[in-house]
Design a protein around this motif. Sequence first.
Motif, PDB file in Angstrom:
ATOM      1  N   GLY A 153       0.824  -1.066  -0.038  1.00  0.00           N
ATOM      2  CA  GLY A 153      -0.110  -0.062  -0.068  1.00  0.00           C
ATOM      3  C   GLY A 153       0.856   1.244   0.015  1.00  0.00           C
ATOM      4  O   GLY A 153       2.275   1.184  -0.005  1.00  0.00           O
ATOM      5  N   VAL A 154       0.191   2.410   0.075  1.00  0.00           N
ATOM      6  CA  VAL A 154       0.831   3.689   0.073  1.00  0.00           C
ATOM      7  C   VAL A 154       0.548   4.376   1.434  1.00  0.00           C
ATOM      8  O   VAL A 154      -0.461   3.780   2.211  1.00  0.00           O
ATOM      9  CB  VAL A 154       0.566   4.389  -0.948  1.00  0.00           C
ATOM     10  N   ASP A 155       1.092   5.429   1.883  1.00  0.00           N
ATOM     11  CA  ASP A 155       1.031   6.150   3.226  1.00  0.00           C
ATOM     12  C   ASP A 155      -0.123   7.182   2.968  1.00  0.00           C
ATOM     13  O   ASP A 155       0.097   8.460   3.040  1.00  0.00           O
ATOM     14  CB  ASP A 155       2.320   6.885   3.495  1.00  0.00           C
ATOM     15  N   LEU A 156      -1.259   6.494   2.631  1.00  0.00           N
ATOM     16  CA  LEU A 156      -2.594   7.469   2.867  1.00  0.00           C
ATOM     17  C   LEU A 156      -3.512   6.572   3.489  1.00  0.00           C
ATOM     18  O   LEU A 156      -3.452   5.423   3.639  1.00  0.00           O
ATOM     19  CB  LEU A 156      -3.199   7.631   1.367  1.00  0.00           C
ATOM     20  N   PRO A 157      -4.289   7.438   4.250  1.00  0.00           N
ATOM     21  CA  PRO A 157      -5.320   6.751   5.271  1.00  0.00           C
ATOM     22  C   PRO A 157      -6.287   5.713   4.710  1.00  0.00           C
ATOM     23  O   PRO A 157      -6.522   4.792   5.427  1.00  0.00           O
ATOM     24  CB  PRO A 157      -6.149   7.949   5.648  1.00  0.00           C
ATOM     25  N   SER A 158      -6.432   5.672   3.660  1.00  0.00           N
ATOM     26  CA  SER A 158      -7.679   4.564   2.889  1.00  0.00           C
ATOM     27  C   SER A 158      -6.663   3.535   2.368  1.00  0.00           C
ATOM     28  O   SER A 158      -7.475   2.779   1.756  1.00  0.00           O
ATOM     29  CB  SER A 158      -8.383   5.298   1.820  1.00  0.00           C
ATOM     30  N   SER A 159      -5.577   3.867   1.954  1.00  0.00           N
ATOM     31  CA  SER A 159      -4.830   2.615   1.376  1.00  0.00           C
ATOM     32  C   SER A 159      -4.593   1.414   2.285  1.00  0.00           C
ATOM     33  O   SER A 159      -4.274   1.667   3.416  1.00  0.00           O
ATOM     34  CB  SER A 159      -3.423   3.058   0.824  1.00  0.00           C
ATOM     35  N   PRO A 160      -4.955   0.245   1.719  1.00  0.00           N
ATOM     36  CA  PRO A 160      -4.898  -0.918   2.809  1.00  0.00           C
ATOM     37  C   PRO A 160      -3.426  -1.310   2.863  1.00  0.00           C
ATOM     38  O   PRO A 160      -2.505  -1.030   2.316  1.00  0.00           O
ATOM     39  CB  PRO A 160      -5.375  -2.219   1.905  1.00  0.00           C
ATOM     40  N   GLU A 161      -3.288  -1.973   4.127  1.00  0.00           N
ATOM     41  CA  GLU A 161      -2.006  -2.220   4.735  1.00  0.00           C
ATOM     42  C   GLU A 161      -1.385  -3.280   3.771  1.00  0.00           C
ATOM     43  O   GLU A 161      -0.290  -3.418   3.155  1.00  0.00           O
ATOM     44  CB  GLU A 161      -1.826  -2.820   5.900  1.00  0.00           C
ATOM     45  N   ARG A 162      -2.265  -4.250   3.303  1.00  0.00           N
ATOM     46  CA  ARG A 162      -1.867  -5.349   2.259  1.00  0.00           C
ATOM     47  C   ARG A 162      -2.863  -4.951   1.105  1.00  0.00           C
ATOM     48  O   ARG A 162      -3.889  -5.227   0.892  1.00  0.00           O
ATOM     49  CB  ARG A 162      -2.380  -6.715   2.566  1.00  0.00           C
ATOM     50  N   LEU A 163      -1.915  -4.716   0.089  1.00  0.00           N
ATOM     51  CA  LEU A 163      -2.861  -4.496  -1.206  1.00  0.00           C
ATOM     52  C   LEU A 163      -3.434  -5.440  -1.712  1.00  0.00           C
ATOM     53  O   LEU A 163      -4.573  -5.609  -2.190  1.00  0.00           O
ATOM     54  CB  LEU A 163      -1.968  -3.675  -2.264  1.00  0.00           C
ATOM     55  N   ILE A 164      -2.541  -6.615  -1.950  1.00  0.00           N
ATOM     56  CA  ILE A 164      -2.922  -8.014  -2.653  1.00  0.00           C
ATOM     57  C   ILE A 164      -2.917  -8.880  -1.616  1.00  0.00           C
ATOM     58  O   ILE A 164      -1.871  -9.245  -0.792  1.00  0.00           O
ATOM     59  CB  ILE A 164      -2.302  -8.177  -3.968  1.00  0.00           C
ATOM     60  N   THR A 165      -4.075  -9.723  -1.538  1.00  0.00           N
ATOM     61  CA  THR A 165      -3.991 -10.936  -0.434  1.00  0.00           C
ATOM     62  C   THR A 165      -3.979 -11.921  -1.487  1.00  0.00           C
ATOM     63  O   THR A 165      -4.946 -12.205  -2.480  1.00  0.00           O
ATOM     64  CB  THR A 165      -5.217 -10.995   0.357  1.00  0.00           C
ATOM     65  N   VAL A 166      -3.087 -13.209  -1.428  1.00  0.00           N
ATOM     66  CA  VAL A 166      -3.201 -14.118  -2.358  1.00  0.00           C
ATOM     67  C   VAL A 166      -3.600 -15.266  -1.573  1.00  0.00           C
ATOM     68  O   VAL A 166      -3.182 -15.796  -0.315  1.00  0.00           O
ATOM     69  CB  VAL A 166      -1.460 -14.372  -2.372  1.00  0.00           C
ATOM     70  N   PHE A 167      -4.439 -16.040  -2.047  1.00  0.00           N
ATOM     71  CA  PHE A 167      -5.103 -17.300  -1.617  1.00  0.00           C
ATOM     72  C   PHE A 167      -4.449 -18.418  -2.268  1.00  0.00           C
ATOM     73  O   PHE A 167      -4.351 -18.539  -3.548  1.00  0.00           O
ATOM     74  CB  PHE A 167      -6.413 -17.506  -1.641  1.00  0.00           C
ATOM     75  N   GLU A 168      -4.116 -19.700  -1.589  1.00  0.00           N
ATOM     76  CA  GLU A 168      -3.755 -20.792  -2.134  1.00  0.00           C
ATOM     77  C   GLU A 168      -4.756 -21.577  -2.608  1.00  0.00           C
ATOM     78  O   GLU A 168      -4.478 -22.586  -3.698  1.00  0.00           O
ATOM     79  CB  GLU A 168      -2.917 -21.424  -1.086  1.00  0.00           C
TER      80      GLU A 168
END
Length: 345
Positions: free
Chosen positions: A269-284
Amino acid sequence: MSLRVGVLGATGAVGQRLIQLLAPHPDFEIAALTASESSAGKSYREAAKWRIDAPIPDDVAEITVGATTPDDVPDDVDLIFSSLPSSVGAEVEPEFCEDGYVVSSNSSNGRMDEDVPLIIPEVNADHVDLIEVQRDERGWDGALLKNPNCSTITMVPPLGALDEAFDLTNVHVSTLQAVSGAGYDGVTSMEIIDNAIPHIGGEEQKMESESRKLLGTFDGAEVSLHGMDVAASCNRIATLDGHLENVWADAEEDITVEGAEDAMEAATGVDLPSSPERLITVFEEPDRPQPRLDRNIEEGMGVAVGGFRETTAGVQFNCLAHNTMRGAAGASVLNGELLAQRGYI
């Protein structure tokens, strides 16, 4: 100090999501709401047929709705969020920019204009400086910035991660898009129950062109579109929220499943309030992501991927994002935060 913001098209589906996100926002204060002439003069509570699964914020409910003209928005509003129909936005948004307002817009008009930044902050935040070119060419004191289509924004963060690692050449995508993407009155129950609609007007062209602009290169004067070929097939299905997409990506370099997963997990993510900490979550798991289970990942601002398999020229995977949060209202709010951070407000 909070920035005073306004919402154009505040009574619609995306407008209501904007209200939901802006009312508790740490940096923004809702100061103006606009809608159609039939709503002007009413309180927001009276004007909006509220459909969000949370109450109308009390401090917003009694705001008087204005008509959608610069004259109906106070001069001390710092930032405008637009969720207007594109036909209205094409006419009205430039008027606000000419009057000195900075507009973060979800509307589709103007996204591919050469001097209009089309932004996903985690992907191409540097394109925001195209505003300098825009102001020089149009003579505006204000500015216009766009977020992409809700289907485009679902696949571009994963594609951006792959492109950085492997140099993409061809992308094919088939979408399964939720009914909320068409607005509350966009698809009737008689059309969609026990059915799938294999056409969404203009959607394929948006995905094919917007993705190349988002992943293009900005040299300080113009954006050069990415050279990859993109082909899209867009389908409406009977889910409420969450666009699920099947993507085939080919590249110059060999892509393995492990390499694709690693590239996407490294996206931040980026340093903005609404950006997620993890942009992409990978599922196996091969049967994830799924709209009902995964659309609210990272409070609706993340992208979920899974179902990876190698193909003869690249990799196939599935991706999912919440179309009215990450794909619309949340994207506009995030772009507003970027504008503030970069000093354009």
